[in-house]
Design a protein around this motif. Structure first.
Motif, PDB file in Angstrom:
ATOM      1  N   TRP A   1      -8.285 -62.371  24.767  1.00 39.23           N
ATOM      2  CA  TRP A   1      -9.623 -61.657  23.503  1.00 39.23           C
ATOM      3  C   TRP A   1     -10.158 -62.688  23.174  1.00 39.23           C
ATOM      4  O   TRP A   1     -10.072 -64.370  23.110  1.00 39.23           O
ATOM      5  CB  TRP A   1      -8.336 -60.633  22.533  1.00 39.23           C
ATOM      6  CG  TRP A   1      -9.835 -59.952  21.268  1.00 39.23           C
ATOM      7  CD1 TRP A   1     -10.323 -58.555  21.696  1.00 39.23           C
ATOM      8  CD2 TRP A   1     -10.790 -61.054  20.541  1.00 39.23           C
ATOM      9  NE1 TRP A   1     -10.677 -58.614  20.775  1.00 39.23           N
ATOM     10  CE2 TRP A   1     -11.468 -60.198  20.217  1.00 39.23           C
ATOM     11  CE3 TRP A   1     -10.529 -62.002  20.113  1.00 39.23           C
ATOM     12  CZ2 TRP A   1     -12.003 -60.456  18.876  1.00 39.23           C
ATOM     13  CZ3 TRP A   1     -11.790 -62.576  18.872  1.00 39.23           C
ATOM     14  CH2 TRP A   1     -12.056 -61.075  18.621  1.00 39.23           C
ATOM     15  N   ASP A   2     -11.891 -62.340  23.586  1.00 39.89           N
ATOM     16  CA  ASP A   2     -12.949 -63.089  22.965  1.00 39.89           C
ATOM     17  C   ASP A   2     -13.750 -62.875  22.272  1.00 39.89           C
ATOM     18  O   ASP A   2     -14.664 -61.632  23.084  1.00 39.89           O
ATOM     19  CB  ASP A   2     -12.981 -64.057  24.581  1.00 39.89           C
ATOM     20  CG  ASP A   2     -14.058 -65.031  24.232  1.00 39.89           C
ATOM     21  OD1 ASP A   2     -15.257 -65.243  23.420  1.00 39.89           O
ATOM     22  OD2 ASP A   2     -14.387 -65.562  25.489  1.00 39.89           O
ATOM     23  N   LEU A   3     -13.812 -63.355  21.607  1.00 43.77           N
ATOM     24  CA  LEU A   3     -14.968 -62.930  20.557  1.00 43.77           C
ATOM     25  C   LEU A   3     -16.560 -62.459  20.520  1.00 43.77           C
ATOM     26  O   LEU A   3     -17.452 -61.583  20.671  1.00 43.77           O
ATOM     27  CB  LEU A   3     -15.280 -63.327  18.847  1.00 43.77           C
ATOM     28  CG  LEU A   3     -15.966 -63.596  18.110  1.00 43.77           C
ATOM     29  CD1 LEU A   3     -15.871 -61.530  16.900  1.00 43.77           C
ATOM     30  CD2 LEU A   3     -16.128 -64.095  16.825  1.00 43.77           C
ATOM     31  N   ARG A   4     -16.391 -63.549  21.960  1.00 43.03           N
ATOM     32  CA  ARG A   4     -18.104 -63.779  22.329  1.00 43.03           C
ATOM     33  C   ARG A   4     -18.011 -61.813  23.351  1.00 43.03           C
ATOM     34  O   ARG A   4     -19.429 -61.961  23.651  1.00 43.03           O
ATOM     35  CB  ARG A   4     -18.087 -65.285  23.122  1.00 43.03           C
ATOM     36  CG  ARG A   4     -17.890 -66.146  22.604  1.00 43.03           C
ATOM     37  CD  ARG A   4     -19.693 -66.155  21.394  1.00 43.03           C
ATOM     38  NE  ARG A   4     -19.471 -67.634  20.843  1.00 43.03           N
ATOM     39  CZ  ARG A   4     -20.042 -67.652  19.609  1.00 43.03           C
ATOM     40  NH1 ARG A   4     -18.755 -66.773  19.099  1.00 43.03           N
ATOM     41  NH2 ARG A   4     -20.078 -68.940  19.129  1.00 43.03           N
ATOM     42  N   GLU A   5     -16.843 -61.362  23.731  1.00 45.18           N
ATOM     43  CA  GLU A   5     -17.648 -60.379  24.573  1.00 45.18           C
ATOM     44  C   GLU A   5     -17.219 -59.258  23.960  1.00 45.18           C
ATOM     45  O   GLU A   5     -17.170 -58.396  24.957  1.00 45.18           O
ATOM     46  CB  GLU A   5     -16.268 -60.583  26.097  1.00 45.18           C
ATOM     47  CG  GLU A   5     -15.922 -61.900  26.720  1.00 45.18           C
ATOM     48  CD  GLU A   5     -14.966 -61.826  27.923  1.00 45.18           C
ATOM     49  OE1 GLU A   5     -14.188 -61.205  27.573  1.00 45.18           O
ATOM     50  OE2 GLU A   5     -14.977 -62.845  28.387  1.00 45.18           O
ATOM     51  N   GLU A   6     -16.704 -59.422  22.898  1.00 50.35           N
ATOM     52  CA  GLU A   6     -16.272 -58.314  22.093  1.00 50.35           C
ATOM     53  C   GLU A   6     -17.797 -56.979  22.060  1.00 50.35           C
ATOM     54  O   GLU A   6     -18.625 -58.070  21.298  1.00 50.35           O
ATOM     55  CB  GLU A   6     -16.464 -58.364  20.283  1.00 50.35           C
ATOM     56  CG  GLU A   6     -15.043 -58.731  20.088  1.00 50.35           C
ATOM     57  CD  GLU A   6     -14.188 -57.290  20.369  1.00 50.35           C
ATOM     58  OE1 GLU A   6     -13.540 -56.374  19.672  1.00 50.35           O
ATOM     59  OE2 GLU A   6     -13.447 -57.459  22.179  1.00 50.35           O
ATOM     60  N   GLN A   7     -18.122 -56.474  22.184  1.00 49.22           N
ATOM     61  CA  GLN A   7     -19.161 -54.999  21.507  1.00 49.22           C
ATOM     62  C   GLN A   7     -19.082 -54.200  20.288  1.00 49.22           C
ATOM     63  O   GLN A   7     -19.280 -53.048  21.167  1.00 49.22           O
ATOM     64  CB  GLN A   7     -19.276 -54.850  23.014  1.00 49.22           C
ATOM     65  CG  GLN A   7     -20.572 -55.647  24.013  1.00 49.22           C
ATOM     66  CD  GLN A   7     -20.413 -55.267  25.611  1.00 49.22           C
ATOM     67  OE1 GLN A   7     -20.398 -53.735  25.471  1.00 49.22           O
ATOM     68  NE2 GLN A   7     -20.897 -56.002  26.159  1.00 49.22           N
ATOM     69  N   PRO A   8     -18.633 -54.895  19.411  1.00 53.60           N
ATOM     70  CA  PRO A   8     -18.395 -53.378  18.365  1.00 53.60           C
ATOM     71  C   PRO A   8     -19.941 -52.440  18.263  1.00 53.60           C
ATOM     72  O   PRO A   8     -21.081 -53.068  18.063  1.00 53.60           O
ATOM     73  CB  PRO A   8     -17.873 -54.321  16.950  1.00 53.60           C
ATOM     74  CG  PRO A   8     -18.904 -55.557  17.002  1.00 53.60           C
ATOM     75  CD  PRO A   8     -19.029 -55.850  18.935  1.00 53.60           C
ATOM     76  N   GLU A   9     -20.262 -51.629  17.883  1.00 54.34           N
ATOM     77  CA  GLU A   9     -21.194 -50.502  17.435  1.00 54.34           C
ATOM     78  C   GLU A   9     -21.786 -51.814  15.868  1.00 54.34           C
ATOM     79  O   GLU A   9     -22.810 -51.911  15.868  1.00 54.34           O
ATOM     80  CB  GLU A   9     -20.621 -49.702  16.493  1.00 54.34           C
ATOM     81  CG  GLU A   9     -22.020 -48.333  16.324  1.00 54.34           C
ATOM     82  CD  GLU A   9     -21.460 -46.928  15.692  1.00 54.34           C
ATOM     83  OE1 GLU A   9     -22.403 -46.493  15.583  1.00 54.34           O
ATOM     84  OE2 GLU A   9     -19.928 -46.344  16.531  1.00 54.34           O
ATOM     85  N   ASN A  10     -21.002 -51.900  14.762  1.00 51.15           N
ATOM     86  CA  ASN A  10     -21.533 -52.078  13.386  1.00 51.15           C
ATOM     87  C   ASN A  10     -20.735 -54.225  13.342  1.00 51.15           C
ATOM     88  O   ASN A  10     -21.466 -54.603  13.148  1.00 51.15           O
ATOM     89  CB  ASN A  10     -20.740 -51.716  12.317  1.00 51.15           C
ATOM     90  CG  ASN A  10     -21.722 -49.966  12.916  1.00 51.15           C
ATOM     91  OD1 ASN A  10     -23.462 -50.398  13.773  1.00 51.15           O
ATOM     92  ND2 ASN A  10     -21.348 -49.043  12.726  1.00 51.15           N
TER      93      ASN A  10
END
Length: 176
Positions: A23-32
């Motif tokens: 899991w990589d925060l930089r790869e997260e794509q949350p809506e908000n």
């Protein structure tokens, strides 16, 4: 100087998860937001109650466009035991976070005081990170007690999103 300041980019964060993924925060794509929940580990009964609460309300958080990960310094085996024993199968559980990385996130570090506790672990914290990897809000604790309720976080994010409420505390490092 602190590492985590609202409106500023947060430190990198990469962890292994119980499901065997990276899991990589930089790869997260949350809506908000991405909600990062740092917790003490399997030894902590307060963490158990808190993660169970998150697990029971995960769909409402997701409805608010919030991706959630819960992270400890526990080993992969202890993290797997956490999911099974606490019945929190809806959550993404990260593990094996180095204490050096926890320091970059300004977490408080504790030394174990009994045989149930690891030699060193970090105290709880919650971060709301915007999709551009800047910090929106942080709650960093030095003890396992008095965490914000998940209902309060849900209500607050409803208000934030409905009113385009800005991040606050961005002048933390300044005297005025």
């Amino acid at each position: 100087m602190k590492n985590v300041i609202p409106t500023q980019e947060v430190p990198e964060l990469v962890v292994k998860t119980v499901n065997g993924m990276r899991w990589d925060l930089r790869e997260e794509q949350p809506e908000n937001f991405t909600m990062i929940v740092f917790y003490r580990g399997l030894h902590c009964p307060y963490c158990k109650v808190y993660l169970e609460e998150i697990n029971s309300k995960i769909y409402k958080l997701r409805d608010n466009g919030i991706n959630v990960i819960c992270i400890s310094a526990n080993s992969g085996r202890l993290a797997e035991d956490t999911v099974t024993k606490w019945e929190i199968e809806k959550l993404v559980i990260g593990h094996s976070l180095p204490i050096e990385t926890a320091r970059k996130w300004d977490l408080y570090i504790s030394k174990g005081i009994n045989k149930k506790e690891p030699e060193y672990f970090f105290e709880p914290a919650i971060f709301l990170v915007k999709p551009d990897n800047t910090l929106y809000a942080a709650n960093i604790q030095s003890m396992p007690f008095a965490r914000p309720s998940i209902d309060d976080i849900i209500k607050s994010t409803d208000y934030i999103l409905d009113n385009d409420y800005p991040a606050r505390g961005e002048n933390k490092s300044k005297r005025r």
